[in-house]
Design an enzyme around this catalytic site. Structure first.
Site, short mmCIF file in Angstrom:
data_model
loop_
_atom_site.label_atom_id
_atom_site.label_comp_id
_atom_site.label_asym_id
_atom_site.label_seq_id
_atom_site.Cartn_x
_atom_site.Cartn_y
_atom_site.Cartn_z
N ASP A 1 0.83 -1.21 0.00
CA ASP A 1 0.00 0.00 0.00
C ASP A 1 0.87 1.26 0.00
OD1 ASP A 1 -2.34 1.48 0.09
OD2 ASP A 1 -3.15 0.47 1.87
N ASP B 1 -10.72 2.36 -3.48
CA ASP B 1 -11.31 2.03 -2.17
C ASP B 1 -12.83 2.08 -2.23
OD1 ASP B 1 -8.97 1.52 -0.90
OD2 ASP B 1 -8.91 3.34 0.29
C1 DGJ Z 1 -5.90 1.76 1.81
C2 DGJ Z 1 -6.27 0.56 1.01
O1 DGJ Z 1 -6.75 0.93 -0.23
C3 DGJ Z 1 -7.29 -0.26 1.80
O2 DGJ Z 1 -7.73 -1.36 1.04
C4 DGJ Z 1 -6.67 -0.70 3.09
O3 DGJ Z 1 -5.62 -1.60 2.84
C5 DGJ Z 1 -6.17 0.50 3.87
N1 DGJ Z 1 -5.34 1.35 3.08
C6 DGJ Z 1 -5.41 0.07 5.10
O4 DGJ Z 1 -4.85 1.12 5.77
#
Ligand code: DGJ
Length: 730
Positions: free
Chosen positions: A470, A540
């Site tokens: 991430d 997201d």
């Molecule tokens: C952002 C990601 O896009 C989510 O799926 C998740 O992993 C969060 N970060 C976790 O902090």
């Protein structure tokens, strides 16, 4: 006399790329698949573009290129002549590919052809400044299967002093003179990525870019240009491409004084320079581009095929994506051994193949205020380390994945307390936080080593099959105080080079580990990161209705094979929309299926539905992940409908997904006319969910399904249907 050419001969011809150089006319010609790309050396030894488009006859030749006349006294010939790579000098006003300042203050650079090498499928053309020992090597390689051309440039300083590169691109693509070009590109923001936009190309310049230190969602480094204002998925000239770079980037689309369209792309020149010491060189990112005569649908299919065949890890045979479970939306940071084991049991019961623990497992991570940088297993949440959970997951026949965010640090972490100088910063200035975190300066050798080492240790000590990598903010105060001021801006290049080299080194040492590129959603998806990562997280926003548009936009540039799509809870956490579980599954099944719902809240009937849908997905996933995607009805522009079809590579099978937003005035769902089937083969149709119209025959020819079409019974709001076709007789 008629000459009969056997089909297999035509095929053999189109599957070879050829590079030819005509000594007499000084013209290079590259041919592959259905594309020809032609340029030559003109009388001033500049490299002049001659043709890029549908494949020409092998016998066609081009005359030696001659400089175009300029426009009065205002635009000399170097502005009007199409050039493959033009340096800023001698009165150039169009976008340059290279701009250099020399230590003596001279800023004039004029490149001329020196030599070239053809090695198999690879062409290198060497250029040199008219007086200084500055060389540029232009590199070309055309993919035999798709005709996608990969370009990059290497700038070499063979002078005895350092020089400063202020702007450099991987090359310029120039389209023939015309006034009717239209540009398609992608825009977005957090939770709203992958919006497809289009505009007519007018005199002047459109800049697609990121100044954020990474790819960004606001523009994606992809473009497609077509003609005639046609909106057709299946016909018309389209020139398309993408930049393989995950740092700040820029693509300039410029219509010049004589109506030629130039597309120039490379690292962003904003706040940029790169000091090249004597003997050093700088290689630009790959800029890929292709052409099709068959519309934007074909352009995406060629890109998908190219990504699977040449870009992704494991290409030309990347692995199919497993069905995964991730509890981020269900449990947030609140992960622990017992709760994750309970979820793992439930996930396994519906056929999940990979169980992923997301954020929260490490350091003192209770929320997003602390812990990033301290990559030890949290002893309260996992008192016995990760092993018991991993063993449990394995005993349930799943492999294990883990979330990491290696490039970031929370100020509230042991790492930051020990190394406050490891982040991007300007001395004595505030450090702007995003999600309570700062960006580690990966350009620093010690940071690069730290990041590689902790990941290597994590993978050595735990049986991990998958990392979700991430990256939850963009850069601010991009200073690098540890190096000389004149080298600080190298951070834009060195950071990315180190990121790629960490990924490469990890993959080499742990070849079985797969990686997902995530950046708070789809903020780091490009052809550069995709070379090192097996899949990407598009957004997201997991609302299955919004996802139809997100996924539609995504697939203009990138293959559905890497497009992760989770089935999450309803109502959606983000927008509170309520959707049936079937609808959510069918939306996600158009990409790489994952489950992100809170299984603790599911009823027995939800488990039964999920089990059935996961099994169905496994039957069709090869078609979705490897097949040809046809957009039959677009969900864009307020459409009430969305239909996609994926056809297997051998055209023996297809799967179609149909979605109704809202029906009105008793109009039936539009009839679905399939594409890409073999007209004379007989296919059996099967509904995944029983919503085919009652007069649908069980078996019919490809011609029937494509010409007569199929009706599905969809009425009301937010309804979905899916059906597959399988050849029964060829
Ligand atoms: C952002 C990601 O896009 C989510 O799926 C998740 O992993 C969060 N970060 C976790 O902090």
């Amino acid at each position: 006399m008629t000459i009969f050419i056997a089909p297999q001969l035509i095929r053999a011809q189109t599957e070879n790329a050829s590079i030819r150089f005509d000594k007499q006319t000084q013209v290079f010609r590259i041919d592959a698949a259905d594309v020809s790309y032609v340029f030559g050396i003109n009388e001033k030894k500049a490299i002049q573009t001659l043709y890029w488009g549908k494949r020409l006859n092998a016998a066609d030749t081009f005359a030696a290129p001659v400089y175009e006349p300029g426009v009065a006294a205002f635009d000399a010939s170097n502005n009007t002549t199409r050039q493959e790579f033009v340096a800023w000098g001698a009165g150039l006003y169009v976008e340059p590919d290279l701009k250099i300042t020399f230590p003596d203050g001279n800023r004039d650079l004029v490149l001329q052809y020196v030599s070239h090498t053809i090695a198999g499928n690879h062409l290198t053309v060497r250029l040199k400044d008219i007086s200084r020992e500055v060389y540029v090597e232009l590199q070309y390689e055309m993919d035999p299967a798709t005709g996608v051309l990969r370009r990059s440039a290497e700038v070499q300083n063979k002078t005895s002093s350092p020089l400063t590169i202020e702007q450099v691109s991987s090359g310029t693509w120039t389209l023939p003179r015309a006034q009717d070009y239209r540009l398609r590109y992608l825009t977005g923001r957090w939770a709203g990525e992958w919006n497809l936009r289009e505009q007519l190309i007018q005199p002047g310049k459109t800049i697609l870019e990121s100044r954020r230190g990474s790819t960004g969602a606001q523009n994606n480094p992809w473009f497609a240009i077509d003609r005639n204002g046609s909106n057709d998925q299946d016909s018309g000239d389209v020139w398309f491409g993408g930049l393989g770079w995950s740092g700040s980037w820029k693509i300039s689309i410029e219509q010049d004084q004589v109506q030629q369209v130039r597309v120039t792309g490379g690292p962003n020149s904003f706040d940029f320079d790169y000091r090249l010491a004597p003997g050093e060189s700088l290689q630009t990112p790959y800029f890929y581009a292709g052409y099709t005569h068959d519309g934007i649908g074909s352009a995406s299919r060629l890109l998908h095929r190219f990504e699977l065949g040449s870009v992704l890890p494991g290409a030309p045979h990347p692995k199919l994506r497993p069905v995964l479970y991730n509890s981020w939306e269900a449990t947030g940071f609140n992960v622990n051994e017992a709760a994750q084991e309970a979820l793992a049991e439930k996930a396994a019961s519906i056929g999940v193949e990979r169980f992923v623990v997301d954020d929260g497992w490490f350091g003192k991570r209770a929320d997003d205020h602390a812990g990033l940088g301290d990559w030890y297993v949290n002893p309260v949440k996992f008192p016995n380390g990760l092993k018991p959970l991993i063993d449990k997951v394995h005993s349930l026949n799943m492999d294990f994945g883990l979330w990491v965010e290696p490039e970031m640090v929370n100020p509230d972490s042991d790492l930051y307390r020990k190394h406050p100088d490891w982040v991007l910063n300007f001395t004595g200035r505030p450090r702007t936080e995003g999600r309570n975190q700062l960006v580690l300066n990966l350009a620093r050798p010690d940071v690069r080593e730290y990041v590689f080492n902790f990941l290597d240790k994590l993978l050595n000590e735990n049986d991990i099959a998958f990392l979700k990598w991430d990256y939850n903010r963009n850069w601010s105060e991009p200073g690098w105080p540890a190096v000389a001021p004149e080298d600080e801006k190298k951070v834009y290049i060195t950071y990315e080079q180190n990121l790629y080299s960490i990924l490469e080194q990890l993959r080499k040492k742990h070849p079985a580990v797969e990686i997902e590129s995530c950046s708070g959603g789809g903020s780091r998806v490009d052809l550069g990161i995709m070379h090192y990562t097996d899949e990407v997280w598009p957004s997201d926003n997991t609302d299955a209705f919004d996802r139809l548009k997100i996924q539609d936009g995504f697939t203009y540039a990138y293959t559905p094979a890497v497009m992760m799509a989770w089935v999450t809870d309803s109502p959606s956490q983000l927008n509170h929309r309520t959707l049936s579980l079937d609808y959510r599954f069918l939306s996600s099944m158009q990409g790489s299926l994952g489950i992100g719902a809170n299984l603790n809240d599911w009823k027995p009937e939800d488990f039964a539905t999920a089990k059935k849908m996961v099994a169905q997905y496994k039957q069709i996933r090869e078609i979705v992940q490897r097949g040809s995607l046809y957009r039959l009805i677009s969900p864009q522009n307020g459409s009430e409908h969305s239909v996609t079809e994926s056809v297997s590579a051998d055209q023996n099978a297809a799967v179609t997904f149909a979605f109704l937003h809202s029906s009105g005035m008793l109009y039936p769902f539009p009839r679905i006319y399939l594409r890409g089937l073999k007209p004379d083969s007989m296919y059996r149709i099967e509904a995944l969910d029983g919503k085919l119209a009652s007069d649908t025959p069980a078996v019919a020819s490809g011609a029937f399904w494509m010409q007569n079409g199929v009706d599905v019974n969809l009425q009301g709001d937010f309804q979905a249907a899916a059906f597959s076709l399988k050849v029964v007789a060829n």
